[in-house]
Design a protein around this motif. Structure first.
Motif, short mmCIF file in Angstrom:
data_model
loop_
_atom_site.label_atom_id
_atom_site.label_comp_id
_atom_site.label_asym_id
_atom_site.label_seq_id
_atom_site.Cartn_x
_atom_site.Cartn_y
_atom_site.Cartn_z
N LEU A 80 39.82 34.62 38.57
CA LEU A 80 38.85 34.72 39.67
C LEU A 80 38.65 33.36 40.33
CD1 LEU A 80 36.16 37.18 38.27
CD2 LEU A 80 37.89 37.62 40.02
N GLY A 81 38.59 32.31 39.51
CA GLY A 81 38.45 30.95 40.07
C GLY A 81 39.66 30.59 40.92
N PHE A 119 39.55 32.49 44.12
CA PHE A 119 38.55 31.92 45.05
C PHE A 119 39.10 30.66 45.72
CE2 PHE A 119 35.08 28.91 45.73
CZ PHE A 119 34.32 29.62 46.65
N LYS A 147 40.21 30.46 49.66
CA LYS A 147 39.42 29.60 50.56
C LYS A 147 40.25 28.45 51.12
CE LYS A 147 34.80 28.16 51.05
NZ LYS A 147 34.26 26.92 51.19
N TYR A 176 44.63 38.41 48.05
CA TYR A 176 44.66 38.85 46.65
C TYR A 176 46.09 39.17 46.21
CZ TYR A 176 44.25 41.94 42.63
OH TYR A 176 44.43 42.52 41.41
N THR A 224 48.19 36.00 45.69
CA THR A 224 47.82 35.33 44.44
C THR A 224 48.40 36.09 43.24
OG1 THR A 224 45.75 34.85 45.56
CG2 THR A 224 45.88 34.25 43.25
#
Lengths: 164, 342
Positions: A19-20, A23, A27, B183, B186
């Motif tokens: 999640l980090g 993020f 960003k 998403y 990633t």
């Protein structure tokens, strides 16, 4: 640690780590990157469109130029033809004028010659009359002694006259 | 050049074989293959190599949370024999021990949560650092130069970003793809880098660990269902075009279907990567089992061959995981023009 039992520590770190990562990357990496990609794609598209427009304009310009050129050529041809016609006409006129003038001159010369001829004839006649008078005077002075001789003399004089 | 390399590799192989005989031949048949499962599973320490009696390892932090004792930090070397580097209940430290199967246990049997930085966690951090540094330096290129042709890290990352955006997200999700692209990128890069780095000698089997694949699958599951629109839920709880009595059967199947999708994601990646590692290690183990040079040469060739296939599998599995995630999300956000169209 078992193969198919998820470890609690790994789940914890994976969840918060991922999640980090998500993020930070969203960003600071993907958003600017995707924005830059979009910008580049749209700029390329715009450039292509502009090139297309420019090409069309060039084509229009070329067509217009050709049209202008054709018009100019046509005009030139017309002007040349007109000039040609005009010069031909002028030559024709000059020729006619020359012929006319020549005829006039000949006419004049003829008239002059006629006048001269008449004057000469008149002169001759005057001379003949004078001579006749002189001959008559001489004959009369010779007293008309012999008929025959007189006759001969007259004939001779007449002969002389004819020759003139 | 080729001949030199061949001679060199044969010499190396001969050396390794004699050397391995020293380390492995002493053990039983089981010891000769136990390293396979040891590698494939997670561990509290990172073991790189053993030279005779010298173990080259990286001790890792052991973090424990329990209701009565709070958060506690240890080193994995606290729980092992310093000579043999073996874990065992007899090497208990402050009430905790790590057993022979690398399980953390508590001497008094009370409950606790193991939050240790294990081998796979370290591996995961390495992948994340590599991925983040590449992605951030790529993004930096655009920040500095604006929307120009890519260079350096950007030239490496950009084709992948465009591939995920156009081939995976746009094709599978449809018009609302933009929101999910970051998403998916990633996800793709994390799995791909994890798969590739996992193939390095001494690396951890991170993407072949069920906890890792489970978290990724759960994230896809959450994103899919949070973004599910009216059509999606209607499809699950009141499937259009099905008679009402049939709904009694269809609705439970649809609900199970919600969970089988991420479950399939989780298992597929876990199995594909773990199986690849096991096959490679299995061929290596053959040399130790038969203690023969010819088998060693043959199995080395096979290992090379399978490693090349694994490179392909690493990419395909990253692609498949991302593609299926995108398809599930696409199914949840799609606007159905006809109710009878599935």
């Amino acid at each position: 640690m078992d193969l198919i039992t998820p470890g609690s520590g790994l789940i914890f770190w994976q969840l918060f780590g991922f999640l980090g990562l998500l993020f930070i990357l969203i960003k600071f990496a993907w958003k600017p990157m995707l924005a830059a990609l979009d910008e580049r794609e749209s700029s390329i598209e715009n450039a292509l469109k502009a090139a297309e427009t420019a090409r069309n304009e060039m084509a229009n310009l070329k067509a217009e130029n050709e049209k202008l050129l054709a018009e100019a050529r046509l005009e030139r041809d017309t002007i040349l033809k007109k000039a040609h016609d005009a010069s031909a006409k002028m030559i024709e006129e000059a020729k006619a004028e020359a012929v006319k003038t020549g005829a006039q001159m000949i006419e004049n010369a003829k008239a002059v010659i006629e006048t001269e001829k008449k004057a000469a004839l008149a002169d001759v006649k005057t001379q003949v009359a004078t001579l006749t008078l002189e001959v008559t005077e001489k004959l009369l002075r010779k007293n008309l002694s012999e008929d025959k001789a007189q006759k001969e003399l007259v004939d001779e004089f007449i002969k002389d006259l004819k020759l003139n | 050049m080729t001949r030199k390399l061949l001679v060199l590799s044969l010499l190396l192989l001969a050396f390794m074989s004699t050397f391995s005989t020293a380390t492995f031949a002493a053990g039983s048949e089981e010891d000769k293959t136990s390293f396979i499962m040891h590698h494939v599973k997670d561990s509290h320490e990172w073991h790189f190599a053993t030279f005779g009696h010298t173990h080259v390892t990286l001790p890792l932090p052991v973090i424990i949370y329990s209701g009565d004792r709070g958060l506690e930090f240890f080193s994995s070397s606290d729980f092992q024999n310093h000579e043999t580097h073996a874990f065992g209940e007899e090497f208990a430290h402050e009430g905790y021990y790590i057993d022979e199967h690398d399980h953390l246990g508590r001497v008094d049997g009370a409950s606790f949560i193991d939050l240790s930085i294990t081998k796979n966690v370290v591996m995961m951090f390495l992948v994340m650092i590599l991925l983040a540094s590449l992605a951030l330096s790529a993004a930096n290129h655009y920040k500095k130069n604006g929307a120009v042709a890519p260079k350096g890290a950007a030239a490496l990352i950009e084709p992948i970003v465009i591939f995920v955006r156009d081939e995976i997200a746009k094709n599978s999700i449809g018009p609302k793809y933009k929101k999910f692209v970051p998403y998916l990128i990633t996800l793709f890069l994390f799995i791909w880098f994890g798969n590739l780095l996992g193939l390095l000698p001494g690396a951890a089997n991170m993407t072949g660990n069920i906890a890792v694949t489970m978290v990724l699958a759960v994230l896809t599951f959450i994103i899919t269902n949070v973004n599910g629109n009216k059509d999606y839920w209607k499809h699950v709880f009141a499937t259009p075009g099905v008679p009402i009595p049939m709904l009694l059967i269809i609705v439970p199947v649809e609900i199970i279907g919600l969970f089988t999708k991420p479950f399939a994601l989780m298992v597929r990646l876990f199995v594909a990567i773990t199986a690849g590692h096991i096959v490679i290690l299995g061929f290596i183990a053959l040399a130790f089992i038969f203690e023969s040079y010819s088998i060693g040469i043959a199995s080395t060739l096979m290992v090379t061959f399978i490693n090349i296939i694994e490179l392909l599998v690493a990419t395909i599995q990253a692609y498949v995981f991302t593609l299926f995630s995108a398809m599930y999300i696409g199914g949840a956000v799609a606007e159905h023009a006809h109710d009878d169209h599935h």
